[in-house]
Design a protein around this motif. Structure first.
Motif, short mmCIF file in Angstrom:
data_model
loop_
_atom_site.label_atom_id
_atom_site.label_comp_id
_atom_site.label_asym_id
_atom_site.label_seq_id
_atom_site.Cartn_x
_atom_site.Cartn_y
_atom_site.Cartn_z
N ILE A 1 36.38 -23.17 16.90
CA ILE A 1 36.38 -22.96 15.45
C ILE A 1 36.07 -21.51 15.11
CG2 ILE A 1 35.13 -23.57 13.33
CD1 ILE A 1 35.05 -26.48 14.64
N GLU A 2 35.12 -20.92 15.81
CA GLU A 2 34.79 -19.52 15.57
C GLU A 2 35.94 -18.60 15.96
OE1 GLU A 2 32.20 -18.15 13.91
OE2 GLU A 2 31.71 -20.24 13.46
N ARG A 3 36.67 -18.95 17.01
CA ARG A 3 37.82 -18.13 17.41
C ARG A 3 38.92 -18.23 16.35
NH1 ARG A 3 40.58 -17.46 23.35
NH2 ARG A 3 42.46 -16.41 22.66
N VAL A 4 39.16 -19.42 15.83
CA VAL A 4 40.14 -19.58 14.75
C VAL A 4 39.70 -18.74 13.55
CG1 VAL A 4 41.08 -21.22 13.07
CG2 VAL A 4 40.98 -21.83 15.50
N HIS A 5 38.42 -18.82 13.19
CA HIS A 5 37.89 -18.02 12.07
C HIS A 5 38.10 -16.53 12.33
CE1 HIS A 5 34.62 -15.83 9.98
NE2 HIS A 5 35.03 -16.56 8.98
N TYR A 6 37.80 -16.08 13.53
CA TYR A 6 37.97 -14.67 13.89
C TYR A 6 39.44 -14.24 13.76
CZ TYR A 6 37.88 -10.41 16.73
OH TYR A 6 38.01 -9.12 17.18
#
Length: 190
Positions: free
Chosen positions: A33-38
Motif C-alpha cells: 500500500i505504501e509503494r502504491v501511495h509512493y
C-alpha cells in the motif's frame, strides 16, 4: 507506523521487478500500500495505471479500502481485483476476439456448465484470458498499455496460469511487484 529500512527500499524501488518474501505480521501488505501511495504521490503515476491483484474479493476490497484511506477519499484508485475478476473484465471486453460471446455466464462447476451452454467456469476464465493475451496482439497491447505497474499480494497462492497472465501484463514495462510468504502457501510457493 514507520517503515523499516527493508520496507523503505521496497517502497521507493518504484520501477522494475520486485519480489518481497516475508513472514506473517511483517507488514507485507502495508508495504504494498505504501509503494502504491509512493508511486501515485511522488512518482505521479496515474492511479488507473496501477493494477493490484489478490485472491479473494474480500482481500481485494480490503486493499482498495486501505489504499483509499492512505490516498484520501477524493483520490482516484488503482484497479484492485482478483485474478478471476480481471479475467472476466478481459473477456467481456475482448473475448469475442477468440470466439467468446460477451454475454457468457460464469458457473462454479462443470456440472453447472453442462446446464448452461456457452458458460465458463472460474478456471476457464483464467485459461481463456491467458489465451486472449497470447493469441491476440490487439487485446494484449490494450491490457499491457492499461497498466504500468502490476502488484500481486499473496503471490505464493498464484497458479501457473495466473503467473503467466501477470508476466504478460508486465512484459514491456517489467514493473511487477509480488509479495508473499512461502510458509503461508495454500498450494506451494511458485
Amino acid at each position: 507506523m514507520e517503515s523499516n529500512a527493508a520496507q523503505e527500499a521496497v517502497i521507493k524501488n518504484a520501477d522494475g521487478p520486485t519480489i518481497v518474501i516475508a513472514p506473517p505480521g511483517s507488514g507485507k501488505t502495508r508495504t504494498l500500500i505504501e509503494r502504491v501511495h509512493y508511486l501515485i504521490s511522488q512518482k505521479r503515476v496515474p492511479a488507473e495505471k496501477i493494477l493490484v491483484l489478490t485472491f479473494t474479493t474480500k482481500a481485494a476490497q480490503e486493499i482498495a479500502d486501505r489504499i483509499k484511506r492512505r490516498l484520501g477519499a477524493a483520490a482516484s484508485l488503482p484497479y484492485s481485483s482478483t485474478f478471476h475478476a480481471l479475467a472476466l473484465d478481459m473477456l467481456r471486453k475482448h473475448g469475442d476476439m477468440i470466439g467468446i460471446p460477451k454475454d457468457f455466464a460464469v458457473v462454479a462447476t462443470p456440472e453447472e456448465k453442462q446446464k448452461n451452454a456457452g458458460a465458463l467456469t472460474f478456471d476457464e476464465l483464467l485459461t481463456h484470458a491467458l489465451e486472449l493475451l497470447e493469441k491476440n496482439t490487439e487485446a494484449r497491447r490494450y491490457w499491457q498499455d492499461r497498466f504500468s505497474h502490476v502488484f500481486i499480494d499473496e503471490y505464493q497462492d498464484t497458479n501457473d496460469t495466473q503467473a503467466e497472465i501477470a508476466a504478460i501484463l508486465a512484459e514491456d514495462h517489467r514493473n511487477l511487484c509480488v509479495i508473499g510468504d512461502p510458509d503461508q502457501a495454500i498450494y506451494g510457493f511458485r
